[in-house]
Design a protein around this motif. Structure first.
Motif, PDB file in Angstrom:
ATOM      1  N   HIS A 119       0.738  -1.088  -0.266  1.00  0.00           N
ATOM      2  CA  HIS A 119       0.000   0.536   0.146  1.00  0.00           C
ATOM      3  C   HIS A 119       1.285   1.474   0.152  1.00  0.00           C
ATOM      4  O   HIS A 119       1.447   1.488   0.703  1.00  0.00           O
ATOM      5  N   TYR A 120       0.109   1.674  -1.423  1.00  0.00           N
ATOM      6  CA  TYR A 120       1.657   2.704  -1.649  1.00  0.00           C
ATOM      7  C   TYR A 120       0.810   4.284  -1.375  1.00  0.00           C
ATOM      8  O   TYR A 120       1.081   5.469  -1.460  1.00  0.00           O
TER       9      TYR A 120
ATOM     10  N   LYS B 261       3.404   1.639  -8.106  1.00  0.00           N
ATOM     11  CA  LYS B 261       4.887   0.994  -7.303  1.00  0.00           C
ATOM     12  C   LYS B 261       4.162   0.069  -6.177  1.00  0.00           C
ATOM     13  O   LYS B 261       5.230  -0.775  -5.981  1.00  0.00           O
ATOM     14  N   GLU B 262       2.843  -0.587  -6.273  1.00  0.00           N
ATOM     15  CA  GLU B 262       2.383  -1.717  -6.054  1.00  0.00           C
ATOM     16  C   GLU B 262       2.317  -2.436  -6.267  1.00  0.00           C
ATOM     17  O   GLU B 262       3.007  -3.741  -6.355  1.00  0.00           O
ATOM     18  N   LEU B 263       2.511  -2.540  -7.959  1.00  0.00           N
ATOM     19  CA  LEU B 263       2.680  -3.555  -8.195  1.00  0.00           C
ATOM     20  C   LEU B 263       4.139  -4.189  -8.553  1.00  0.00           C
ATOM     21  O   LEU B 263       4.276  -5.343  -8.800  1.00  0.00           O
ATOM     22  N   MET B 264       4.985  -2.892  -8.569  1.00  0.00           N
ATOM     23  CA  MET B 264       5.978  -3.398  -8.787  1.00  0.00           C
ATOM     24  C   MET B 264       6.845  -3.998  -7.717  1.00  0.00           C
ATOM     25  O   MET B 264       8.117  -4.781  -7.750  1.00  0.00           O
ATOM     26  N   THR B 265       5.929  -3.901  -6.777  1.00  0.00           N
ATOM     27  CA  THR B 265       6.851  -4.396  -5.426  1.00  0.00           C
ATOM     28  C   THR B 265       6.431  -5.487  -4.626  1.00  0.00           C
ATOM     29  O   THR B 265       5.720  -6.171  -3.847  1.00  0.00           O
TER      30      THR B 265
ATOM     31  N   GLU C 272      10.992   0.816   1.290  1.00  0.00           N
ATOM     32  CA  GLU C 272      10.413   2.117   1.379  1.00  0.00           C
ATOM     33  C   GLU C 272      10.988   2.476   0.264  1.00  0.00           C
ATOM     34  O   GLU C 272      12.227   2.258  -0.414  1.00  0.00           O
ATOM     35  N   PHE C 273       9.927   3.425  -0.329  1.00  0.00           N
ATOM     36  CA  PHE C 273      10.593   4.596  -1.513  1.00  0.00           C
ATOM     37  C   PHE C 273      11.004   5.708  -1.223  1.00  0.00           C
ATOM     38  O   PHE C 273      10.785   6.364  -0.234  1.00  0.00           O
TER      39      PHE C 273
END
Length: 464
Positions: free
Chosen positions: A51-52, A408-412, A456-457
């Motif tokens: 969750h971002y 970002k959620e899909l990438m991680t 963490e980004f």
């Protein structure tokens, strides 16, 4: 094991099919044999929710500042990385190289020790039968180095002299020699050994209407995760040639970088399997990427420049090139082998090899293989490439109104599992995202403890 149980059930069903034509009506008297539990993992369990939404990337504060005496290099130490500014407007390339070495030794007095260890781990991973006879590697290094533009050679001379003085011995002895420093700068061209991937979404499929580009760098982290202790954001301050590089400390050529016009470049290893390495009339593709960023203002210009010079590079390679408008994978074929195909700028609608499937031209993907029709296919018949390619297609293709947070959620979203092929393997150095809606970079930087399940980004600021 449960896998045997599955086999047994299949056998029962097969028997049922066969016996149904022989007059048997029921199987009430048949007992399915007992067996152990399965070790198979349902596909859904490969993923976990991340969750971002509403979570901004972390902006890290400066903890310490180190500066060369002449002011040409400034290093700000953050929690996760070093923020470096190199000033070419007030000093020569050689002066800047020397200043960088000086400031590095202030920020990391152990730099020589840990870098030499990492360098030889890279050497031995590709030349493990050398028995400390590095003559061939030295020849490669010298050939590629002497092919560089004079400014780049002077820069490296200043850097190498600053770290090594007059030490020239090529030997693992706790001291970095001049030639070892040069080799460190040319690992992708002389040794290689990366396994990367990338995906970019054009503005017609994003919620912002602007492109999102992501590049994942996989490399050797080092036996003690040495490279994870040296993440570096380098600002090359050089007038119209200025650009920003996401790399590791002391590395001048390009891994992932963007110039002030928003041209983002990243290199992805492809290889030249079965082709003998040659350095005759060859030069560095990573420095060619740097030249393109310094001198060109669009992704197309950069990709075309690299394509025009592809025969000069020592290894076949993919180059990701994006800007607000365009996105390309420059499939650079360096050989004259018919099986390798021809250099091409692959776009979202480029025809692919007949065994390669991709269902959405709004997304452009690359792994460690060519994909364009007629080019050598290390994708279909290579498990790692195929799984990553299919996973990207599964996660992204067909998605509309893609927000940066969901991207970002899909990438991680894959669970980390060293026994499975994942987009984020245990050798991820960094994942860099370029958001063209805000003209900013953010990244996951693998820490000293290795790849994190809940990453963490980090906010890396604007490229303008």
């Amino acid at each position: 094991m449960k896998s045997r149980k599955i086999t047994a059930v299949c056998a029962v069903l097969l028997s049922a099919m066969m016996l149904s034509g022989c007059g048997r009506v029921t199987y009430d008297d048949f007992d399915i044999p007992e067996s152990g539990e399965s070790q198979l993992v349902p596909v859904e369990n490969v993923f976990s929710e991340k969750h971002y939404a509403g979570v901004a990337p972390t902006k890290e504060e400066t903890k310490e500042v180190y500066e060369s005496a002449d002011g040409l290099c400034r290093i700000e130490q953050k929690d996760s990385y070093y923020d470096v500014t190199l000033d070419y407007e007030n000093g020569s390339y050689k002066d800047v190289g020397a200043a960088y070495a000086e400031a590095i030794l202030l920020a990391r007095p152990d730099y020589v020790e840990y870098l030499e260890q990492y360098l030889y781990e890279n050497i031995n991973s590709v030349a493990n039968d050398s028995n400390e006879e590095y003559e061939e590697i030295e020849k490669r290094t010298t050939a590629i180095y002497t092919s560089l533009d004079e400014d780049y050679r002077q820069e490296l001379e200043g850097f190498a002299e600053g770290l090594s003085g007059d030490v020239n011995e090529f030997k693992k002895n706790g001291v970095l020699s001049h030639d070892e420093v040069i080799l460190m700068e040319l690992i992708p061209d002389v040794l290689r050994g990366t396994a990367c991937s990338a995906i970019t979404a054009n503005g017609s499929t994003t919620a912002s209407g602007e492109r999102i580009t992501c590049r994942v760098l996989e490399w050797q982290l080092g036996s003690e995760n040495q490279i994870c202790q040296a993440h570096t954001l380098v600002h090359y301050k050089n007038g119209e040639k200025s650009f920003t590089s996401v790399t590791y400390m002391g590395f001048f050529p390009i891994l992932s970088a963007v110039n002030e016009e928003g041209v983002f470049l990243g290199e992805l290893d492809v290889g030249s399997a079965g082709t003998e390495y040659t350095y005759e009339n060859k030069t560095s593709y990573t420095y060619a990427m740097r030249y393109a960023l310094e001198n060109m203002s669009s992704a197309r210009e950069c990709a075309e420049y690299l394509a025009e010079n592809s025969k000069r590079y020592p290894f076949c390679v993919n180059i990701l090139a994006t800007d607000k408008k365009d996105a390309f994978i420059a499939e650079l074929v360096v050989t004259d082998e018919e099986k390798d195909g021809e250099t091409v700028l692959r776009e979202g609608d480029t025809k692919l090899n007949e065994t390669v499937e991709w269902s959405d031209p709004n997304y452009l993907c690359a792994v460690n293989s060519f994909a364009a029709e007629g080019n050598n296919d290390y994708l279909t018949y290579n498990e790692g490439n195929l799984i990553r390619w299919k996973r990207y297609e599964q996660l992204f293709c067909g998605k509309k109104d893609m927000t940066l947070d969901h991207f970002k959620e899909l990438m991680t979203c894959e669970k980390l599992n060293n026994n499975l092929v994942c987009i984020r393997s245990d050798s991820v150095v960094h994942m860099v995202i370029a958001d063209y809606a805000t003209n900013t970079l953010q990244a996951i930087l693998t820490g000293k403890d290795g790849v994190a399940e809940e990453p963490e980004f980090i906010d890396l600021g604007s490229w303008e």
